[in-house]
Design an enzyme around this catalytic site. Structure first.
Site, PDB file in Angstrom:
ATOM      1  N   ARG A 290       0.842  -1.185   0.000  1.00  0.00           N
ATOM      2  CA  ARG A 290       0.000   0.000   0.000  1.00  0.00           C
ATOM      3  C   ARG A 290       0.887   1.248   0.000  1.00  0.00           C
ATOM      4  O   ARG A 290       1.441   1.637   1.025  1.00  0.00           O
ATOM      5  CB  ARG A 290      -0.894  -0.006   1.246  1.00  0.00           C
TER       6      ARG A 290
ATOM      7  N   HIS B 294      -4.102   4.624   4.255  1.00  0.00           N
ATOM      8  CA  HIS B 294      -5.187   3.633   4.220  1.00  0.00           C
ATOM      9  C   HIS B 294      -6.413   4.220   3.523  1.00  0.00           C
ATOM     10  O   HIS B 294      -6.998   3.597   2.632  1.00  0.00           O
ATOM     11  CB  HIS B 294      -5.539   3.199   5.644  1.00  0.00           C
TER      12      HIS B 294
ATOM     13  N   TYR C 141       2.799   5.938  11.542  1.00  0.00           N
ATOM     14  CA  TYR C 141       3.118   4.571  11.952  1.00  0.00           C
ATOM     15  C   TYR C 141       4.070   3.836  11.003  1.00  0.00           C
ATOM     16  O   TYR C 141       4.388   2.671  11.242  1.00  0.00           O
ATOM     17  CB  TYR C 141       1.832   3.748  12.133  1.00  0.00           C
TER      18      TYR C 141
END
Length: 361
Positions: free
Chosen positions: A264, A268, A277
């Site tokens: 990815r 998100h 993160y």
């Protein structure tokens, strides 16, 4: 005698998950690739599908950032999964997507303005003019696997030569819905293909923190169905794996689970900030592996893909996406009463009151 039984049990538990790739990150095509991998026009078609997916993504994010679209889930870097899946399917198969399969939906005939409508919060965007039996976007994580089993069971009971194809993310394989669906699909031998897009992150949770399984494909073993792992940035191997799984389903051999390893490259969703993160260096290391660059390199080196062809294709795609965006923005919103109009066939008293209030706004 007892020792023989113990040995038999140990042998029955052994398994091996195969990883497959045809097109490497540098654009080299391996021996043994399927026939369509040598067909220039077919490769261009796959490439066009991935470019269109990325252009749609770019426009959707621009619309969201300017307040004209709701929260949106990008598929940046994962286009090969959606296009490989869709290219393998027949028209009368049924796609049961999660929320990152825009490319597959567009390939199968969902209009881009319809998808913009959906992500703009208008349920008319789920009333596809194209593949009428394909399921709408599924935001709840993992529930679509159960839907896909139901569709496959219906095909079996009707003795129809069709399959359901379900797509979900790596995080969805940690849900009970996933295991229940795998179990019943195996018991009933339904003609279904389950594709897991393992993009390594379930929002902010890395794959290693959500499951101890070395692969997600091996989760098929407990359900008694085949599991396979492929390079999810290689559109050729994704399409080939799904085609083979569909053949199994049509032959009455039951379901298949395919894990596609991708990454990815984006947040998100547009409401997420992935820099909280994960490190930029990690993301940067995956850009050279992304699927559009990989296929473009192969087309250029093996099939003489030219700069003029590239520019012409991108211009055509960008024009189509912009036209769809403008068409979406011209669609008049529904009245406020639409919030309750389609909830019940006959509105209960409390909602009738709410509807009257909405109608007065």
């Amino acid at each position: 005698m007892a020792d023989d039984r113990i040995q038999a049990a140990v042998d029955a538990a052994e398994f091996r998950i195969q990883f497959k790739r045809y097109l490497s990150a540098d654009g080299t095509l391996a021996d043994g690739a399927p026939g369509f991998a040598s067909d220039r026009s077919e490769l261009v078609r796959l490439y066009e599908g991935m470019l269109k997916t990325r252009a749609f993504d770019t426009e959707a994010i621009a619309l969201q950032r300017t307040g004209r679209l709701g929260t949106y889930a990008s598929s940046l870097g994962q286009e090969a999964v959606a296009i490989g899946v869709a290219a393998a399917m027949r028209t009368d198969d049924v796609l049961v997507p999660s929320f990152r399969e825009h490319g597959a939906q567009i390939w199968r005939g969902v209009r881009m303005e319809e998808l913009f409508l959906y992500w703009g919060g208008d349920e008319r965007g789920s009333d596809f003019s194209g593949p009428r039996e394909d399921f709408p976007v599924c935001v709840p994580v993992g529930t679509q696997y159960c839907h896909g089993v139901g569709v496959g069971l219906a095909f079996s009971l009707r003795q129809e030569d069709r399959c359901s194809v379900v797509v979900g993310g790596d995080g969805s394989t940690s849900r009970g819905d996933f295991y229940e669906a795998m179990n019943m699909a195996g018991v009933w031998k339904v003609p279904a293909v389950f594709v897991v897009n393992n993009n390594q992150w379930a929002i902010s949770v890395p794959r290693a923190a959500q499951t101890a399984a070395k692969t997600l494909a091996q989760k098929a073993i407990g359900a008694g169905i085949p599991g396979e792992q492929v390079d999810g940035c290689d559109v050729i191997v994704v399409r080939d794996a799904v085609e083979r799984a569909l053949q199994r389903g049509r032959a009455g051999e039951g379901p298949t689970l395919i894990e596609c390893l991708s990454y990815r490259l984006s947040d998100h969703t547009t409401s997420d900030d992935a820099t909280r993160y994960r490190e930029d260096a990690e993301v940067s290391s995956h850009w050279p592996e992304e699927p559009t660059l990989r296929l473009r390199t192969h087309l250029t080196e093996a099939h003489g893909w030219s700069r003029d062809e590239e520019e012409s294709l991108r211009k055509e795609i960008n024009g189509a996406v912009k036209a769809a965006s403008e068409a979406y923005l011209q669609i008049a919103p529904q009245p406020a009463t639409a919030i309750v109009d389609y909830t019940y066939s006959e509105l209960p008293a409390d909602l009738k009151t709410a509807r009257d209030l909405l109608a007065d706004r």
